[in-house]
Design a protein around this motif. Structure first.
Motif, PDB file in Angstrom:
ATOM      1  N   SER A  37      61.457 -82.469 -36.324  1.00 57.47           N
ATOM      2  CA  SER A  37      60.837 -83.735 -36.725  1.00 57.47           C
ATOM      3  C   SER A  37      59.518 -83.506 -37.450  1.00 57.47           C
ATOM      4  CB  SER A  37      60.624 -84.644 -35.516  1.00 57.47           C
ATOM      5  OG  SER A  37      59.628 -84.115 -34.670  1.00 57.47           O
ATOM      6  N   GLU A  38      58.876 -82.365 -37.207  1.00 55.60           N
ATOM      7  CA  GLU A  38      57.639 -82.012 -37.907  1.00 55.60           C
ATOM      8  C   GLU A  38      57.914 -81.265 -39.209  1.00 55.60           C
ATOM      9  OE1 GLU A  38      55.576 -79.814 -34.913  1.00 55.60           O
ATOM     10  OE2 GLU A  38      54.947 -81.629 -33.840  1.00 55.60           O
ATOM     11  N   GLY A  39      59.181 -81.029 -39.514  1.00 54.92           N
ATOM     12  CA  GLY A  39      59.548 -80.368 -40.763  1.00 54.92           C
ATOM     13  C   GLY A  39      59.629 -78.859 -40.670  1.00 54.92           C
ATOM     14  N   ASP A  40      59.468 -78.315 -39.469  1.00 54.80           N
ATOM     15  CA  ASP A  40      59.557 -76.862 -39.281  1.00 54.80           C
ATOM     16  C   ASP A  40      61.002 -76.475 -38.988  1.00 54.80           C
ATOM     17  OD1 ASP A  40      56.803 -76.681 -39.527  1.00 54.80           O
ATOM     18  OD2 ASP A  40      56.474 -76.875 -37.368  1.00 54.80           O
ATOM     19  N   GLN A  41      61.309 -75.212 -39.194  1.00 58.51           N
ATOM     20  CA  GLN A  41      62.617 -74.717 -38.816  1.00 58.51           C
ATOM     21  C   GLN A  41      62.471 -73.859 -37.566  1.00 58.51           C
ATOM     22  OE1 GLN A  41      64.206 -72.571 -42.127  1.00 58.51           O
ATOM     23  NE2 GLN A  41      63.080 -70.718 -41.697  1.00 58.51           N
ATOM     24  N   VAL A  42      63.547 -73.700 -36.822  1.00 60.93           N
ATOM     25  CA  VAL A  42      63.546 -72.905 -35.599  1.00 60.93           C
ATOM     26  C   VAL A  42      64.529 -71.766 -35.794  1.00 60.93           C
ATOM     27  CG1 VAL A  42      63.973 -72.896 -33.121  1.00 60.93           C
ATOM     28  CG2 VAL A  42      63.001 -74.923 -34.203  1.00 60.93           C
ATOM     29  N   GLN A  43      64.007 -70.544 -35.758  1.00 61.07           N
ATOM     30  CA  GLN A  43      64.844 -69.369 -35.974  1.00 61.07           C
ATOM     31  C   GLN A  43      64.951 -68.599 -34.668  1.00 61.07           C
ATOM     32  OE1 GLN A  43      63.478 -66.797 -39.085  1.00 61.07           O
ATOM     33  NE2 GLN A  43      65.091 -65.301 -38.748  1.00 61.07           N
ATOM     34  N   ASN A  45      66.478 -65.174 -33.451  1.00 57.80           N
ATOM     35  CA  ASN A  45      67.037 -63.921 -33.957  1.00 57.80           C
ATOM     36  C   ASN A  45      68.361 -63.601 -33.266  1.00 57.80           C
ATOM     37  OD1 ASN A  45      64.901 -63.513 -35.693  1.00 57.80           O
ATOM     38  ND2 ASN A  45      63.746 -62.291 -34.235  1.00 57.80           N
ATOM     39  N   GLY A  46      69.342 -63.218 -34.051  1.00 54.98           N
ATOM     40  CA  GLY A  46      70.653 -62.870 -33.547  1.00 54.98           C
ATOM     41  C   GLY A  46      71.545 -64.067 -33.286  1.00 54.98           C
ATOM     42  N   PHE A  47      70.997 -65.284 -33.391  1.00 56.25           N
ATOM     43  CA  PHE A  47      71.782 -66.493 -33.135  1.00 56.25           C
ATOM     44  C   PHE A  47      71.882 -67.342 -34.384  1.00 56.25           C
ATOM     45  CE2 PHE A  47      72.247 -70.868 -31.442  1.00 56.25           C
ATOM     46  CZ  PHE A  47      73.489 -70.709 -30.879  1.00 56.25           C
ATOM     47  N   GLY A  48      70.729 -67.775 -34.911  1.00 57.27           N
ATOM     48  CA  GLY A  48      70.758 -68.586 -36.116  1.00 57.27           C
ATOM     49  C   GLY A  48      69.498 -69.386 -36.310  1.00 57.27           C
ATOM     50  N   THR A  49      69.525 -70.270 -37.306  1.00 58.23           N
ATOM     51  CA  THR A  49      68.359 -71.063 -37.685  1.00 58.23           C
ATOM     52  C   THR A  49      68.728 -72.540 -37.725  1.00 58.23           C
ATOM     53  OG1 THR A  49      67.549 -69.230 -39.032  1.00 58.23           O
ATOM     54  CG2 THR A  49      66.608 -71.395 -39.468  1.00 58.23           C
ATOM     55  N   PHE A  50      67.902 -73.340 -37.064  1.00 58.56           N
ATOM     56  CA  PHE A  50      67.998 -74.794 -37.149  1.00 58.56           C
ATOM     57  C   PHE A  50      66.982 -75.239 -38.185  1.00 58.56           C
ATOM     58  CE2 PHE A  50      69.316 -73.761 -32.853  1.00 58.56           C
ATOM     59  CZ  PHE A  50      70.433 -74.549 -32.662  1.00 58.56           C
ATOM     60  N   ALA A  51      67.388 -76.068 -39.122  1.00 59.28           N
ATOM     61  CA  ALA A  51      66.484 -76.517 -40.176  1.00 59.28           C
ATOM     62  C   ALA A  51      66.885 -77.911 -40.632  1.00 59.28           C
ATOM     63  CB  ALA A  51      66.528 -75.552 -41.363  1.00 59.28           C
ATOM     64  N   LEU A  52      66.017 -78.515 -41.439  1.00 62.94           N
ATOM     65  CA  LEU A  52      66.323 -79.799 -42.044  1.00 62.94           C
ATOM     66  C   LEU A  52      66.798 -79.574 -43.465  1.00 62.94           C
ATOM     67  CD1 LEU A  52      63.396 -82.156 -41.001  1.00 62.94           C
ATOM     68  CD2 LEU A  52      65.722 -82.124 -40.146  1.00 62.94           C
ATOM     69  N   SER A  53      67.744 -80.377 -43.881  1.00 62.90           N
ATOM     70  CA  SER A  53      68.219 -80.341 -45.254  1.00 62.90           C
ATOM     71  C   SER A  53      68.226 -81.776 -45.761  1.00 62.90           C
ATOM     72  CB  SER A  53      69.620 -79.739 -45.317  1.00 62.90           C
ATOM     73  OG  SER A  53      70.065 -79.676 -46.653  1.00 62.90           O
ATOM     74  N   TYR A  54      67.649 -82.004 -46.937  1.00 62.17           N
ATOM     75  CA  TYR A  54      67.590 -83.347 -47.497  1.00 62.17           C
ATOM     76  C   TYR A  54      68.825 -83.600 -48.345  1.00 62.17           C
ATOM     77  CZ  TYR A  54      66.187 -87.504 -50.003  1.00 62.17           C
ATOM     78  OH  TYR A  54      66.157 -88.769 -50.517  1.00 62.17           O
ATOM     79  N   TYR A  55      69.508 -84.678 -48.049  1.00 59.15           N
ATOM     80  CA  TYR A  55      70.651 -85.114 -48.837  1.00 59.15           C
ATOM     81  C   TYR A  55      70.200 -86.323 -49.645  1.00 59.15           C
ATOM     82  CZ  TYR A  55      73.582 -82.004 -46.104  1.00 59.15           C
ATOM     83  OH  TYR A  55      74.143 -80.882 -45.537  1.00 59.15           O
ATOM     84  N   PRO A  56      70.173 -86.224 -50.966  1.00 60.29           N
ATOM     85  CA  PRO A  56      69.661 -87.316 -51.791  1.00 60.29           C
ATOM     86  C   PRO A  56      70.559 -88.550 -51.769  1.00 60.29           C
ATOM     87  CG  PRO A  56      70.568 -85.585 -53.169  1.00 60.29           C
ATOM     88  CD  PRO A  56      70.612 -85.085 -51.756  1.00 60.29           C
ATOM     89  N   ALA A  57      69.981 -89.665 -52.206  1.00 61.77           N
ATOM     90  CA  ALA A  57      70.740 -90.918 -52.295  1.00 61.77           C
ATOM     91  C   ALA A  57      71.885 -90.737 -53.280  1.00 61.77           C
ATOM     92  CB  ALA A  57      69.824 -92.041 -52.746  1.00 61.77           C
ATOM     93  N   ARG A  58      72.977 -91.461 -53.004  1.00 58.84           N
ATOM     94  CA  ARG A  58      74.137 -91.369 -53.889  1.00 58.84           C
ATOM     95  C   ARG A  58      74.906 -92.681 -53.847  1.00 58.84           C
ATOM     96  NH1 ARG A  58      78.807 -90.080 -50.729  1.00 58.84           N
ATOM     97  NH2 ARG A  58      78.215 -89.601 -48.590  1.00 58.84           N
ATOM     98  N   THR A  59      75.795 -92.831 -54.780  1.00 57.80           N
ATOM     99  CA  THR A  59      76.637 -94.015 -54.823  1.00 57.80           C
ATOM    100  C   THR A  59      77.968 -93.686 -54.173  1.00 57.80           C
ATOM    101  OG1 THR A  59      75.600 -94.726 -56.873  1.00 57.80           O
ATOM    102  CG2 THR A  59      77.712 -95.717 -56.341  1.00 57.80           C
ATOM    103  N   GLY A  60      78.403 -94.555 -53.262  1.00 50.46           N
ATOM    104  CA  GLY A  60      79.685 -94.383 -52.595  1.00 50.46           C
ATOM    105  C   GLY A  60      80.538 -95.621 -52.806  1.00 50.46           C
ATOM    106  N   ARG A  61      81.668 -95.664 -52.150  1.00 45.47           N
ATOM    107  CA  ARG A  61      82.576 -96.808 -52.270  1.00 45.47           C
ATOM    108  C   ARG A  61      82.931 -97.310 -50.881  1.00 45.47           C
ATOM    109  NH1 ARG A  61      83.214 -98.520 -57.036  1.00 45.47           N
ATOM    110  NH2 ARG A  61      83.323 -97.041 -58.743  1.00 45.47           N
ATOM    111  N   ASN A  62      82.970 -98.631 -50.739  1.00 47.66           N
ATOM    112  CA  ASN A  62      83.454 -99.246 -49.526  1.00 47.66           C
ATOM    113  C   ASN A  62      84.973 -99.106 -49.540  1.00 47.66           C
ATOM    114  OD1 ASN A  62      84.498-101.024 -47.616  1.00 47.66           O
ATOM    115  ND2 ASN A  62      82.802-102.461 -47.845  1.00 47.66           N
ATOM    116  N   PRO A  63      85.564 -98.410 -48.555  1.00 49.80           N
ATOM    117  CA  PRO A  63      87.011 -98.174 -48.612  1.00 49.80           C
ATOM    118  C   PRO A  63      87.857 -99.441 -48.471  1.00 49.80           C
ATOM    119  CG  PRO A  63      86.090 -97.324 -46.569  1.00 49.80           C
ATOM    120  CD  PRO A  63      84.943 -97.768 -47.412  1.00 49.80           C
ATOM    121  N   GLN A  64      87.308-100.490 -47.870  1.00 52.10           N
ATOM    122  CA  GLN A  64      88.084-101.717 -47.699  1.00 52.10           C
ATOM    123  C   GLN A  64      88.101-102.568 -48.963  1.00 52.10           C
ATOM    124  OE1 GLN A  64      86.288-103.461 -44.242  1.00 52.10           O
ATOM    125  NE2 GLN A  64      87.717-102.433 -42.865  1.00 52.10           N
TER     126      GLN A  64
END
Length: 89
Positions: A37-43, A45-64
């Motif tokens: 939540s503070e924008g830091d990543q948690v690494q 070692n030997g297991f992996g890294t938790f991080a934030l990734s920004y997904y930009p706005a996009r246009t989608g479709r209402n399936p109904q």
């Protein structure tokens, strides 16, 4: 594996009580959540890294209706496994 099974496995492997294992897991979740939540990543070692990734706005479709809708951009938590973990899998 759900949270209760994870707590039981931690208790068995570490020889801690289930209550102590629950507290340790809860603390780990809180620390990772706070760091992300503070924008830091948690690494881990030997297991992996938790991080934030920004997904930009996009246009989608209402399936109904088929109408175009705007999907807001958002930060999402992502996990990238370490090479050691990938090799085990």
């Amino acid at each position: 594996m759900n949270k209760a099974e994870l707590v039981a496995a931690i208790a068995h492997k570490s020889e801690l009580t289930k209550k102590d294992s629950q507290a340790a897991l809860s603390s780990l979740q809180k620390v990772i959540t706070k760091s992300l939540s503070e924008g830091d990543q948690v690494q881990i070692n030997g297991f992996g890294t938790f991080a934030l990734s920004y997904y930009p706005a996009r246009t989608g479709r209402n399936p109904q209706t088929g109408a175009a809708i705007e999907i807001e951009g958002a930060n999402k938590a992502v996990f990238k496994p370490a090479k050691a973990l990938k090799d085990l899998l």
